[in-house]
Design an enzyme around this catalytic site. Structure first.
Site, PDB file in Angstrom:
ATOM      1  N   SER A 254       0.832  -1.198   0.000  1.00 29.81           N
ATOM      2  CA  SER A 254       0.000   0.000   0.000  1.00 29.81           C
ATOM      3  C   SER A 254       0.874   1.259   0.000  1.00 29.81           C
ATOM      4  O   SER A 254       1.651   1.449  -0.927  1.00 29.81           O
ATOM      5  CB  SER A 254      -0.957  -0.042   1.194  1.00 29.81           C
ATOM      6  OG  SER A 254      -2.047   0.823   1.011  1.00 29.81           O
TER       7      SER A 254
ATOM      8  N   ASP B 188      -5.940  -3.919  -1.977  1.00 34.95           N
ATOM      9  CA  ASP B 188      -4.843  -3.554  -1.079  1.00 34.95           C
ATOM     10  C   ASP B 188      -4.105  -4.775  -0.511  1.00 34.95           C
ATOM     11  O   ASP B 188      -4.713  -5.709   0.005  1.00 34.95           O
ATOM     12  CB  ASP B 188      -5.416  -2.727   0.076  1.00 34.95           C
ATOM     13  CG  ASP B 188      -4.348  -1.993   0.850  1.00 34.95           C
ATOM     14  OD1 ASP B 188      -3.554  -2.659   1.540  1.00 34.95           O
ATOM     15  OD2 ASP B 188      -4.308  -0.748   0.767  1.00 34.95           O
TER      16      ASP B 188
END
Length: 304
Positions: free
Chosen positions: A74, A186
């Site tokens: 991320s 993610d």
């Protein structure tokens, strides 16, 4: 006389055989030197808290500690990709100061999220001069999660912007990123701080940077709920990853909102302060490695 000549020939033959290192073995009197450890930097996710990674990188380089491997999840993949592409800590700090919401924000009305993610992809590719990951000066990996089966995916080749977009696609915020017909979200869902990825890439020493804030109550609006979601997401996985790290750096960034791009400078300072506290531990880890048997063996072979 004949015997003397015969023994002389045998003696000369022995000298020639033992004097030549035909097998490549170490000659007497030489000392085998320990190799330098392969150092990896594993950067965790946490939205705008990820600016702290820049502060960590600044302090590490100021002390002559430069990794050969960078892994990121991320926000960690965002900063990590830029660093691995060759950006200096000063350049990273300048980019953080100049970054605006409009550079990354592409709003949409969709049940799966309100940000498309194409701007984020374009931003990364522009900053790395459209180099694919495999051409970066440092070895880099971005971690994402396959939406169809929930499995971890590690991007070590290909389009850098695409890989970072996939790694940053927070569910219900970004639309899932599609690469080769597969949707990704993610990486924090499966690997919040990609320490094990760094190990599998051949690292001897892994410096992990944990910017996840521990869960706390009081979320009253959408952005507060997002912060809480990121705090909760993968807490058990974090501990599982960190136990494989050599040194863990934990900047105090709990007060920074996940989407607060204006908090870049304060996050960088927190990263600097947290890294400075761990420099001695990192230096000791490097020194201890050089005294260990592993320093006299070849570097670990990557398994990915």
């Amino acid at each position: 006389m004949f015997k003397f000549a015969q023994w002389s020939c045998i003696a000369l033959l022995g000298v020639s055989l033992f004097g030549c290192d035909t097998t490549g073995t170490k000659k007497a009197g030489t000392t085998l030197k320990p190799r330098e450890p392969v150092i990896a930097l594993a950067l965790g996710g946490g939205g705008a808290k990820g600016f702290a990674h820049i502060g960590v990188i600044k302090i590490l380089e100021a002390h002559g500690i430069k990794p050969q491997i960078v892994t990121g999840t991320s926000a960690g993949s965002f900063v990590g990709s830029l660093y691995a592409s060759g950006k200096t800590p000063y350049q990273l700090q300048q980019m953080a100061a100049q970054l605006k919401e409009s550079d990354l924000r592409d709003l949409t009305l969709n049940r799966q999220g309100f940000l498309i993610g194409q701007k984020l992809q374009n931003y990364i590719n522009a900053q790395v001069a459209n180099k694919p990951i495999q051409q970066f000066p440092m070895r880099f990996a971005a971690v994402a999660t396959r939406l169809d089966n929930g499995q971890k995916t590690t991007f070590i080749r290909g389009n850098a912007g695409q890989a970072v977009r996939a790694s940053c696609s927070i569910p219900n915020v970004f639309l899932p990123a599609t690469i080769a017909g597969v949707k990704y979200v993610d990486g924090g869902l499966v690997s919040p701080i990609p320490v094990k990825t760094a190990r599998s890439m051949g690292a001897d020493i892994v410096i992990a940077v944990d910017i996840s804030a521990r869960p706390s109550g009081g979320a009253t609006n959408m952005f507060g709920l997002l912060d809480q979601t990121l705090n909760i997401m993968g807490q058990q996985s974090i501990q599982d990853e960190l136990k494989h790290a050599t040194v863990v750096i934990q900047p105090k960034v709990g007060q920074i909102g996940a989407l607060d791009l204006n908090a870049g400078q304060s996050a960088i300072l927190e990263g600097e302060q947290a890294a400075q506290l761990k420099i001695r531990a990192i230096q000791m880890a490097i020194a201890n490695f050089k005294k260990s048997p592993a320093a006299y063996r070849p570097a670990p072979r990557p398994s990915i």
